[in-house]
Design a protein around this motif. Structure first.
Motif, mmCIF file in Angstrom:
data_model
loop_
_atom_site.group_PDB
_atom_site.id
_atom_site.type_symbol
_atom_site.label_atom_id
_atom_site.label_comp_id
_atom_site.label_asym_id
_atom_site.label_seq_id
_atom_site.Cartn_x
_atom_site.Cartn_y
_atom_site.Cartn_z
ATOM 1 N N THR A 423 34.282 29.110 40.734
ATOM 2 C CA THR A 423 34.843 29.984 39.538
ATOM 3 C C THR A 423 35.189 31.357 40.430
ATOM 4 O OG1 THR A 423 33.117 29.468 38.226
ATOM 5 C CG2 THR A 423 33.978 31.460 37.643
ATOM 6 N N SER A 424 34.653 31.764 41.496
ATOM 7 C CA SER A 424 35.149 32.874 42.307
ATOM 8 C C SER A 424 36.282 32.885 43.080
ATOM 9 C CB SER A 424 33.755 33.240 43.304
ATOM 10 O OG SER A 424 32.574 33.690 42.631
ATOM 11 N N ALA A 425 36.673 31.590 43.550
ATOM 12 C CA ALA A 425 37.798 31.156 44.141
ATOM 13 C C ALA A 425 39.105 31.238 43.079
ATOM 14 C CB ALA A 425 37.941 30.065 44.960
ATOM 15 N N GLY A 426 38.705 30.791 42.009
ATOM 16 C CA GLY A 426 39.687 30.607 40.876
ATOM 17 C C GLY A 426 40.092 32.005 40.291
ATOM 18 N N ILE A 427 39.175 32.814 40.298
ATOM 19 C CA ILE A 427 39.379 34.302 39.934
ATOM 20 C C ILE A 427 40.206 34.937 41.091
ATOM 21 C CG2 ILE A 427 38.532 36.409 39.394
ATOM 22 C CD1 ILE A 427 36.062 34.999 38.116
ATOM 23 N N LEU A 428 40.177 34.531 42.224
ATOM 24 C CA LEU A 428 40.726 35.439 43.297
ATOM 25 C C LEU A 428 42.190 34.747 43.385
ATOM 26 C CD1 LEU A 428 38.029 35.538 46.111
ATOM 27 C CD2 LEU A 428 38.924 37.172 44.769
ATOM 28 N N THR A 429 42.689 33.487 43.008
ATOM 29 C CA THR A 429 43.879 33.079 42.705
ATOM 30 C C THR A 429 44.764 33.790 41.731
ATOM 31 O OG1 THR A 429 43.295 31.207 41.287
ATOM 32 C CG2 THR A 429 43.299 30.868 43.605
ATOM 33 N N LEU A 430 44.087 34.490 40.765
ATOM 34 C CA LEU A 430 44.686 35.266 39.834
ATOM 35 C C LEU A 430 45.034 36.756 40.182
ATOM 36 C CD1 LEU A 430 42.987 33.735 36.723
ATOM 37 C CD2 LEU A 430 45.002 33.143 37.739
ATOM 38 N N LYS A 431 44.662 37.068 41.454
ATOM 39 C CA LYS A 431 44.401 38.599 42.094
ATOM 40 C C LYS A 431 46.230 39.292 41.732
ATOM 41 C CE LYS A 431 45.532 37.866 46.913
ATOM 42 N NZ LYS A 431 45.177 38.173 48.192
ATOM 43 N N TYR A 432 46.896 38.452 42.029
ATOM 44 C CA TYR A 432 48.507 39.211 41.660
ATOM 45 C C TYR A 432 48.817 39.227 40.310
ATOM 46 C CZ TYR A 432 49.212 38.169 46.642
ATOM 47 O OH TYR A 432 49.057 38.335 47.915
ATOM 48 N N ARG A 433 48.328 38.342 39.288
ATOM 49 C CA ARG A 433 48.467 38.634 37.925
ATOM 50 C C ARG A 433 47.669 39.577 37.472
ATOM 51 N NH1 ARG A 433 48.782 32.299 35.763
ATOM 52 N NH2 ARG A 433 50.600 31.682 37.127
ATOM 53 N N LEU A 434 46.587 40.002 37.928
ATOM 54 C CA LEU A 434 45.586 40.899 37.314
ATOM 55 C C LEU A 434 46.024 42.397 38.045
ATOM 56 C CD1 LEU A 434 42.360 38.710 37.284
ATOM 57 C CD2 LEU A 434 44.035 39.261 35.195
ATOM 58 N N ALA A 435 46.536 42.241 39.303
ATOM 59 C CA ALA A 435 46.615 43.564 39.776
ATOM 60 C C ALA A 435 47.450 44.528 39.151
ATOM 61 C CB ALA A 435 47.345 43.311 41.356
ATOM 62 N N SER A 436 47.278 45.708 39.509
ATOM 63 C CA SER A 436 48.160 46.899 39.079
ATOM 64 C C SER A 436 49.328 47.024 39.751
ATOM 65 C CB SER A 436 47.417 48.157 39.004
ATOM 66 O OG SER A 436 46.804 48.530 40.212
ATOM 67 N N LYS A 438 50.152 49.655 41.651
ATOM 68 C CA LYS A 438 49.624 50.277 43.002
ATOM 69 C C LYS A 438 49.129 49.333 44.022
ATOM 70 C CE LYS A 438 46.944 53.973 44.726
ATOM 71 N NZ LYS A 438 45.862 55.073 44.560
ATOM 72 N N GLU A 439 48.429 48.172 43.462
ATOM 73 C CA GLU A 439 47.728 47.331 44.104
ATOM 74 C C GLU A 439 48.915 46.177 44.894
ATOM 75 O OE1 GLU A 439 45.017 45.468 41.467
ATOM 76 O OE2 GLU A 439 43.396 46.687 42.098
ATOM 77 N N LEU A 440 50.073 45.928 43.850
ATOM 78 C CA LEU A 440 50.945 45.146 44.291
ATOM 79 C C LEU A 440 51.898 45.962 45.446
ATOM 80 C CD1 LEU A 440 52.331 43.634 40.904
ATOM 81 C CD2 LEU A 440 51.165 42.609 42.652
ATOM 82 N N ASP A 441 52.140 47.053 45.179
ATOM 83 C CA ASP A 441 52.700 48.181 46.195
ATOM 84 C C ASP A 441 51.998 47.888 47.702
ATOM 85 O OD1 ASP A 441 54.649 48.425 44.550
ATOM 86 O OD2 ASP A 441 53.965 50.477 44.098
ATOM 87 N N THR A 442 50.682 48.138 47.369
ATOM 88 C CA THR A 442 49.751 48.130 48.693
ATOM 89 C C THR A 442 49.896 46.672 49.408
ATOM 90 O OG1 THR A 442 48.271 49.851 47.907
ATOM 91 C CG2 THR A 442 47.610 48.397 49.671
ATOM 92 N N GLU A 443 49.847 45.641 48.508
ATOM 93 C CA GLU A 443 49.754 44.312 49.162
ATOM 94 C C GLU A 443 51.219 44.084 49.644
ATOM 95 O OE1 GLU A 443 48.460 40.359 49.918
ATOM 96 O OE2 GLU A 443 47.196 42.410 49.151
ATOM 97 N N ILE A 444 52.483 44.469 49.027
ATOM 98 C CA ILE A 444 53.541 44.219 49.884
ATOM 99 C C ILE A 444 53.812 44.937 50.981
ATOM 100 C CG2 ILE A 444 56.057 44.944 49.524
ATOM 101 C CD1 ILE A 444 55.704 44.484 46.427
ATOM 102 N N GLU A 445 53.191 46.206 51.210
ATOM 103 C CA GLU A 445 53.232 46.922 52.578
ATOM 104 C C GLU A 445 52.451 46.152 53.795
ATOM 105 O OE1 GLU A 445 55.108 49.396 53.502
ATOM 106 O OE2 GLU A 445 56.154 49.403 51.445
#
Length: 462
Positions: A423-436, A438-445
């Motif tokens: 369950t935890s691993a499945g939720i973490l695979t959705l991190k880009y869909r759930l990210a804001s 600002k989180e996406l900009d940080t991830e891109i950098e």
């Protein structure tokens, strides 16, 4: 009929299977291995299943190392005299494993470690699954880091399997154990060790046993109905209080397991022969996979081979024909051949004796061997795994009942842990869909910085 002072009967002294290796965790391990094979193309899900299974099997392999390296020191066998009991004694009803028609036995206290069977089931099954995955699966071995990881795990499983088999061979040499009881006080079917006091054995076993039953006060000090010398043993991985002594029913399946075993279609020799055959096939395939040999077999995937079957067959025929089409080198003369027919025969068979034909023939034989080994391995490996699991689980089942029931927390907690992990691993695979944003900009950098490091690393390899 005069009752003897005490009687002796055979007993089974053993340490029950630990909670971590009991039936529910083992079955969960088998399910994880199956899930790893069925979901190997999904990426994250296969990693979770395979990682959990490999960790569990690795723990079992380490225990196999410890069991072999720290085997309990056997005590010296001692001759113990016992009261004579006739074969037609009326005590059979209370003592199903009664020793009769003798006035002495050889006593050598020891105990069986049932974890050995469970550990063997886990490490050998793990090795039988991990090794074919390394040979067949492109998804799980497409990166050097994964290949290295598979090599390390397979080496660990192989070493654990060898240690488990060595320990299993040693455990079958454990001598017969005995318990000594008053004829009027039969024991329970199962007796647990409450601890051993040094006063219970003052000198030799023979003297201690006779002193105990000759003095009712001393017998009362042992804290049990019967005198169990095997409780004077220890095991490095166990508490002495977990040791148990069992009395089996007369002519029961547990005491006469060979009768059942003789009725089985296969024996342990056939099972281990299949394991050795499976091991050899996969090792040969793994060797060819990493040798600098360009095989015509395009992949270890049976689907890919089937799609390319015409090209494979055509390449076989073309190379074979080319090796036989060696042009004449002008060495044939009339002096060498007297007739046209003789020249024709020689011209036909001469290419067979050339180095060119020999190389082509060996290449074809090697490719056919790889293809046959791959197909045979894909058939024999699953059958070997199923056969071994059925055999070893039957064997463990006849060791005795499980220490815990499935509803107890020690059994279902592992299943809950795996469920929470998935369950935890499945939720973490959705991190880009759930990210804001600002989180996406940080991830891109972060990814850009990581990409620059990879480009520098790639440039240094040129």
């Amino acid at each position: 009929m005069v009752q003897p002072l005490f009687i002796a009967q055979e007993a089974l002294c053993f340490y029950p299977i630990s909670t971590i290796y009991d039936s529910c965790p083992r079955y969960l391990f088998y399910a994880l291995l199956l899930a790893s094979c069925l979901t190997r193309w999904t990426g994250w899900l296969a990693d979770v299943f395979l990682g959990a299974a490999a960790t569990y099997a690795g723990t079992a392999a380490i225990e196999a190392f410890i069991l072999v390296s720290s085997d309990q020191i056997a005590q010296e066998p001692t001759l113990v005299s016992i009261p004579y009991v006739a074969e037609n004694s009326t005590l059979w009803g209370s003592f199903p494993q009664l020793i009769t028609q003798t006035d002495q036995i050889i006593l050598q206290p020891s105990a069986l470690e049932l974890d050995g069977d469970a550990v063997m089931a886990i490490v050998i099954t793990g090795y039988l699954v991990f090794l074919p995955l390394q040979c067949w699966s492109r998804v799980l071995t497409q990166e050097r880091a994964r290949i290295l990881l598979f090599y390390l795990w397979n080496i660990l499983m192989l070493a654990g399997s060898i240690c488990a088999l060595v320990y299993a061979a040693k455990s079958r040499e454990i001598p017969t154990q005995y318990m000594f009881c008053y004829p009027d006080v039969p024991p329970y079917q199962s007796t647990s060790n409450d601890g051993w006091e040094s006063t219970w054995r003052t000198s030799t076993w023979n003297s201690s046993i006779w002193e105990t039953f000759s003095n009712i006060t001393k017998w009362g000090e042992i804290g049990d109905i019967c005198y169990n010398p095997c409780f004077n043993t220890s095991q490095i991985l166990r508490q002495t209080t977990t040791l148990e002594s069992w009395v089996t029913e007369r002519r029961s399946e547990a005491s006469h397991g060979n009768r059942i075993w003789d009725r089985l279609i296969y024996s342990n020799r056939y099972i281990y022969s299949l394991i050795i055959l499976c091991f050899i096939l996969n090792i040969v395939l793994l060797t060819f996979k990493f040798l600098p040999y360009k095989s015509r077999i395009p992949s270890a995937q049976i689907v890919v081979i089937w799609r390319a079957k015409k090209e494979i067959w055509r390449s076989f025929k073309d190379e074979f024909k080319e090796s036989l089409s060696t042009p004449r080198n002008g060495l044939e003369t009339k002096e060498t051949y007297n007739t046209k027919n003789s020249r024709s025969c020689w011209s036909r068979i001469r290419p067979v004796f050339t180095i060119r034909f020999l190389k082509a023939f060996l290449r074809i034989i090697a490719d056919l061997g790889i293809l046959f080994g791959l197909l045979f391995s894909m058939i024999i490996s699953p059958l070997t795994i199923i056969g071994f699991v059925a055999y070893i689980e039957w064997w463990i089942h006849n060791d005795g009942p499980s220490q815990e029931n499935p509803q107890q927390v020690g059994q279902w907690s592992y299943l809950v842990s795996i469920g929470l992990l998935v369950t935890s691993a499945g939720i973490l695979t959705l991190k880009y869909r759930l990210a804001s944003a600002k989180e996406l900009d940080t991830e891109i950098e972060t990814l850009r910085a990581h990409l620059e490091k990879l480009e520098k690393r790639r440039g240094s390899l040129n």
